[in-house]
Design an enzyme around this catalytic site. Sequence first.
Site, PDB file in Angstrom:
ATOM      1  N   GLU A   1      -4.356  10.215  -0.070  1.00  0.00           N
ATOM      2  CA  GLU A   1      -5.081   9.212  -0.871  1.00  0.00           C
ATOM      3  C   GLU A   1      -5.949   8.278  -0.020  1.00  0.00           C
ATOM      4  O   GLU A   1      -5.446   7.520   0.793  1.00  0.00           O
ATOM      5  CB  GLU A   1      -4.086   8.362  -1.675  1.00  0.00           C
ATOM      6  CG  GLU A   1      -4.812   7.373  -2.583  1.00  0.00           C
ATOM      7  CD  GLU A   1      -3.892   6.545  -3.483  1.00  0.00           C
ATOM      8  OE1 GLU A   1      -2.676   6.487  -3.212  1.00  0.00           O
ATOM      9  OE2 GLU A   1      -4.406   5.957  -4.448  1.00  0.00           O
TER      10      GLU A   1
ATOM     11  N   GLU B   1      -8.329  -2.493   1.745  1.00  0.00           N
ATOM     12  CA  GLU B   1      -6.945  -2.089   2.007  1.00  0.00           C
ATOM     13  C   GLU B   1      -6.810  -1.251   3.264  1.00  0.00           C
ATOM     14  O   GLU B   1      -5.747  -1.185   3.856  1.00  0.00           O
ATOM     15  CB  GLU B   1      -6.376  -1.337   0.797  1.00  0.00           C
ATOM     16  CG  GLU B   1      -6.192  -2.248  -0.403  1.00  0.00           C
ATOM     17  CD  GLU B   1      -5.467  -1.589  -1.551  1.00  0.00           C
ATOM     18  OE1 GLU B   1      -4.594  -0.731  -1.316  1.00  0.00           O
ATOM     19  OE2 GLU B   1      -5.767  -1.942  -2.699  1.00  0.00           O
TER      20      GLU B   1
ATOM     21  N   PHE C   1      -9.866   3.404  -9.059  1.00  0.00           N
ATOM     22  CA  PHE C   1     -10.129   2.011  -8.670  1.00  0.00           C
ATOM     23  C   PHE C   1     -10.807   1.978  -7.294  1.00  0.00           C
ATOM     24  O   PHE C   1     -11.867   1.372  -7.116  1.00  0.00           O
ATOM     25  CB  PHE C   1      -8.841   1.177  -8.647  1.00  0.00           C
ATOM     26  CG  PHE C   1      -9.065  -0.190  -8.057  1.00  0.00           C
ATOM     27  CD1 PHE C   1      -9.807  -1.139  -8.736  1.00  0.00           C
ATOM     28  CD2 PHE C   1      -8.568  -0.522  -6.796  1.00  0.00           C
ATOM     29  CE1 PHE C   1     -10.053  -2.409  -8.180  1.00  0.00           C
ATOM     30  CE2 PHE C   1      -8.803  -1.777  -6.240  1.00  0.00           C
ATOM     31  CZ  PHE C   1      -9.543  -2.723  -6.934  1.00  0.00           C
ATOM     32  N   HIS C   2     -10.205   2.678  -6.336  1.00  0.00           N
ATOM     33  CA  HIS C   2     -10.807   2.720  -4.993  1.00  0.00           C
ATOM     34  C   HIS C   2     -12.168   3.416  -5.037  1.00  0.00           C
ATOM     35  O   HIS C   2     -13.114   3.005  -4.369  1.00  0.00           O
ATOM     36  CB  HIS C   2      -9.885   3.462  -4.019  1.00  0.00           C
ATOM     37  CG  HIS C   2      -8.525   2.844  -3.905  1.00  0.00           C
ATOM     38  ND1 HIS C   2      -8.330   1.571  -3.450  1.00  0.00           N
ATOM     39  CD2 HIS C   2      -7.292   3.328  -4.208  1.00  0.00           C
ATOM     40  CE1 HIS C   2      -7.030   1.287  -3.464  1.00  0.00           C
ATOM     41  NE2 HIS C   2      -6.381   2.347  -3.917  1.00  0.00           N
TER      42      HIS C   2
ATOM     43  N   HIS D   1      -5.039   8.881  -9.595  1.00  0.00           N
ATOM     44  CA  HIS D   1      -4.664   7.585 -10.167  1.00  0.00           C
ATOM     45  C   HIS D   1      -5.839   7.099 -10.988  1.00  0.00           C
ATOM     46  O   HIS D   1      -6.989   7.206 -10.547  1.00  0.00           O
ATOM     47  CB  HIS D   1      -4.407   6.548  -9.058  1.00  0.00           C
ATOM     48  CG  HIS D   1      -3.041   6.631  -8.469  1.00  0.00           C
ATOM     49  ND1 HIS D   1      -2.712   6.084  -7.247  1.00  0.00           N
ATOM     50  CD2 HIS D   1      -1.889   7.190  -8.948  1.00  0.00           C
ATOM     51  CE1 HIS D   1      -1.430   6.299  -6.997  1.00  0.00           C
ATOM     52  NE2 HIS D   1      -0.910   6.981  -8.008  1.00  0.00           N
TER      53      HIS D   1
ATOM     54  N   GLU E   1      -2.404   3.831 -12.455  1.00  0.00           N
ATOM     55  CA  GLU E   1      -1.869   2.932 -11.423  1.00  0.00           C
ATOM     56  C   GLU E   1      -2.602   1.601 -11.582  1.00  0.00           C
ATOM     57  O   GLU E   1      -3.724   1.435 -11.111  1.00  0.00           O
ATOM     58  CB  GLU E   1      -2.054   3.473 -10.008  1.00  0.00           C
ATOM     59  CG  GLU E   1      -1.346   2.556  -9.009  1.00  0.00           C
ATOM     60  CD  GLU E   1      -1.662   2.870  -7.562  1.00  0.00           C
ATOM     61  OE1 GLU E   1      -0.720   2.955  -6.763  1.00  0.00           O
ATOM     62  OE2 GLU E   1      -2.850   3.031  -7.226  1.00  0.00           O
TER      63      GLU E   1
HETATM   64  C1  LER Z   1      -1.573   3.385  -3.761  1.00  0.00           C
HETATM   65  O1  LER Z   1      -1.647   4.458  -4.649  1.00  0.00           O
HETATM   66  C2  LER Z   1      -2.834   2.635  -3.735  1.00  0.00           C
HETATM   67  O2  LER Z   1      -3.746   2.917  -4.471  1.00  0.00           O
HETATM   68  C3  LER Z   1      -3.024   1.536  -2.775  1.00  0.00           C
HETATM   69  O3  LER Z   1      -3.834   0.543  -3.304  1.00  0.00           O
HETATM   70  C4  LER Z   1      -1.806   0.962  -2.203  1.00  0.00           C
HETATM   71  O4  LER Z   1      -0.997   0.432  -3.156  1.00  0.00           O
HETATM   72 MN    MN Z   2      -3.629   4.619  -5.873  1.00  0.00          MN
END
Ligand code: LER
Ligand code: MN
Length: 278
Positions: free
Chosen positions: A144, A150, A179-180, A203, A238
């Site tokens: 991931e 982060e 999201f990321h 996610h 998530e």
């Molecule tokens: C974990 O899946 C994630 O997306 C990160 O932001 C750490 O929590």
């Molecule tokens: Mn995630």
Amino acid sequence: MKFKYSYNTIVYSGEEYLQQIKRLSKFGYEGIELVGEPDWYNFNEVNKINNDYGIKVNSICSIFTQERDLIHPDQSMRQKAIDYCKSISDMAAEINSDTMIVAPSPVGKVEALGSKEDEMNWAIDSVQKVGENAHSVNVNISIEPWNRYETYFINRLEQAEEILDNLSLSNAGIHGDTFHMSIEEVNIADAYRAMGSKLNHCHMADSNRAAPGTGHTDFKPILQALKDINFKGYITMELIPPVSDPFACVRGGRAEEFKDKYTELSIKHLKKIEENLN
Ligand code: LER
Ligand code: MN
């Protein structure tokens, strides 16, 4: 083909397992994603309750704190992180989870401790070992990438693919967290399409990391891309409260709407879009 939905339960932290499963069952989920802290769970209880409610642990979200750094320059630190990941693949095997998530570097580590080349080599070496341990107990790994706030290390799916392509594993794939991706990718749907069959887990959260439908991410092209690449994994919501440390919700508070309200809203929103895909 229909998508399978699950929910990452970090925002349920502290609740009884039965209560978590009852909520997911009520809102039509088929899977649950557990937090990668084996001490939190009684595996017999998890298996019994899952069996009673017909819900599967589809994945375990490993928790990469500073002490769990697969690319640390100190070999003994890398080994510590590999051992932690082994405890997660063993946990996955005990509770019949197909998949565990792996991230090469910890949440909140935003500066490198080694050269780019060394860190990439350590990532490949460590993830290979994590994958071999997982393979020995029939568990898949999913790599991931996270956004720049982060981690500095891998932020986009194509960077995770660079690691994946250097592994000798049949049980590894790429994970895409919307999201990321909404921060780092040019286009989320295109990034999923580019991974094709290498994508083994997703996610989903909206642009604000809350329930899909509450922000400005357009999930229609995203779900269409997953359908077109014949994605067979789980879509796991998530959702994380608006704090910079994603693990803060474990300590409780400020997450009430992430329980009933968002659990229901997320699946309703995505299922409605799914019904109208080509
Ligand atoms: C974990 O899946 C994630 O997306 C990160 O932001 C750490 O929590
Ligand atoms: Mn995630």
